[in-house]
Design an enzyme around this catalytic site. Structure first.
Site, PDB file in Angstrom:
ATOM      1  N   THR A 104     -41.519 -59.763  80.492  1.00 28.43           N
ATOM      2  CA  THR A 104     -39.859 -59.312  80.323  1.00 28.43           C
ATOM      3  C   THR A 104     -39.819 -57.518  80.516  1.00 28.43           C
ATOM      4  OG1 THR A 104     -39.433 -60.866  79.176  1.00 28.43           O
ATOM      5  CG2 THR A 104     -37.757 -59.433  79.405  1.00 28.43           C
ATOM      6  N   LYS A 180     -34.426 -64.462  82.366  1.00 28.18           N
ATOM      7  CA  LYS A 180     -35.118 -64.305  81.035  1.00 28.18           C
ATOM      8  C   LYS A 180     -34.346 -63.528  80.231  1.00 28.18           C
ATOM      9  CE  LYS A 180     -38.481 -64.383  77.994  1.00 28.18           C
ATOM     10  NZ  LYS A 180     -39.868 -63.482  78.442  1.00 28.18           N
ATOM     11  N   LYS A 252     -37.698 -53.891  72.608  1.00 31.22           N
ATOM     12  CA  LYS A 252     -37.665 -53.790  74.038  1.00 31.22           C
ATOM     13  C   LYS A 252     -37.025 -54.688  74.730  1.00 31.22           C
ATOM     14  CE  LYS A 252     -40.748 -55.239  76.448  1.00 31.22           C
ATOM     15  NZ  LYS A 252     -40.795 -56.590  77.206  1.00 31.22           N
TER      16      LYS A 252
END
Length: 316
Positions: A104, A180, A252
């Site tokens: 990701t 995602k 993140k």
């Protein structure tokens, strides 16, 4: 035993919590070459039957498909294109090969990388995965794919082994990252909520294993609670916890979520609160710990004598 029908040769770059189990699983079906800057990770992979390489470029010299499993967009760029005297895999892969990006890193980063790969005649398949390291070790991941039909065809044997569920959500790199990001909004919120629930149960003196069993039996159940729950219980008891998903990785991911929400004009106060918890854990020195560590940051709320009741308190 490797599948004799599988002629595809695979390189896997990045042997972290997800990369290592993916490599060992793929090695049961393909010839797999791997690289990671940490020699100890390469040693673990070699014991599982993969071929270790000295550099990422070396791992890709004979590869039809290169699978990247890293933490950040900067790491992806470094693997693809190198820096200084370090050669990237773009220069090592043959024309017609394809890169599968399983991490990701955000849609913009993947789109940019795909454009940079075009002069090399190398395709990029945007295929972030979800499901955790245990499911990665048995090819039971969810894979969200954004790719052209041409590049999807090249990588399909690998994608079908990585995931028990493979959804093609779009025809362009970046489409998988977008899906995602939506997935990670829920994962981050569910993890933060599970941490708060188990911290509350602990403060109330409940039997934590029994509590987890009950929660998973009703409407409060979630994958993140089932997966992180046992490790959260261990955290609350100051017991050792296996590292499966780093705190800074979730931080993140939630940062990517917040960025996309802001760009899209979508209000996301719940996701923002969860993001704050992971950022606080990183600041507290828990970046490289399992993300279940946010459980121990839940301090019990007390009301001073003569102070306002919880119903009268003003949130800050």
């Amino acid at each position: 035993m490797k599948d004799e029908r599988a002629s595809t040769r695979v390189a896997l770059l990045g042997l972290g919590a997800m990369g290592l189990p993916m490599a060992t699983w793929l090695a049961q079906h393909f010839e797999v070459d791997v690289y990671d800057p940490d020699p100890s990770r390469i040693e673990l992979a070699a014991k599982a039957g993969v071929h270790p390489a000295d550099t990422a470029a070396a791992a890709c010299r004979h590869a039809d498909v290169a699978v990247i499993s890293v933490r950040t967009a900067d790491q992806m760029q470094h693997v693809l294109f190198g820096a200084g005297e370090v050669q990237g895999i773009a220069q090592a892969l043959r024309p017609g090969a394809a890169v599968v990006m399983t991490s990701t890193v955000g849609a913009d980063a993947v789109r940019h990388a795909a454009e940079e790969l075009r002069p090399f005649s190398i395709g990029l398949v945007d295929a972030p995965v979800s499901g955790g390291s245990v499911r990665a070790a048995s090819g039971d991941l969810l894979v969200m794919v954004g790719a052209s039909r041409e590049h999807l065809e090249v990588t399909r044997p690998v994608l079908d082994l990585l995931g028990s569920t493979v959804y093609v959500v779009g025809s362009e790199p970046g489409d998988g990252q977008t899906m995602k990001t939506v997935n990670q909004l829920l994962c981050g919120v569910h993890t933060a909520a599970a941490a708060e629930a188990l911290a509350l149960a602990h403060s109330l003196g409940l039997d934590l294993e029994r509590c987890l069993q009950i929660l998973q039996s009703g409407a409060a159940a979630s994958f993140m609670l089932a997966d992180r729950g046992p490790r959260m219980i261990a955290q609350l008891r100051s017991e050792p916890v296996e590292l499966r998903s780093r705190t800074d990785v979730m931080a993140k991911d939630m940062g990517i979520v917040q960025g996309l929400c802001q760009t899209s004009g979508v209000l996301s106060p719940v996701a923002e609160a969860a993001y704050g918890k992971f950022r606080a854990a990183v600041r507290a020195g828990m970046a490289e710990q399992d993300d279940s560590s946010i459980t121990i940051m839940q301090a019990p709320i007390t009301t001073p004598t003569g102070g306002p009741s919880p119903d009268d308190a003003t949130p800050t």
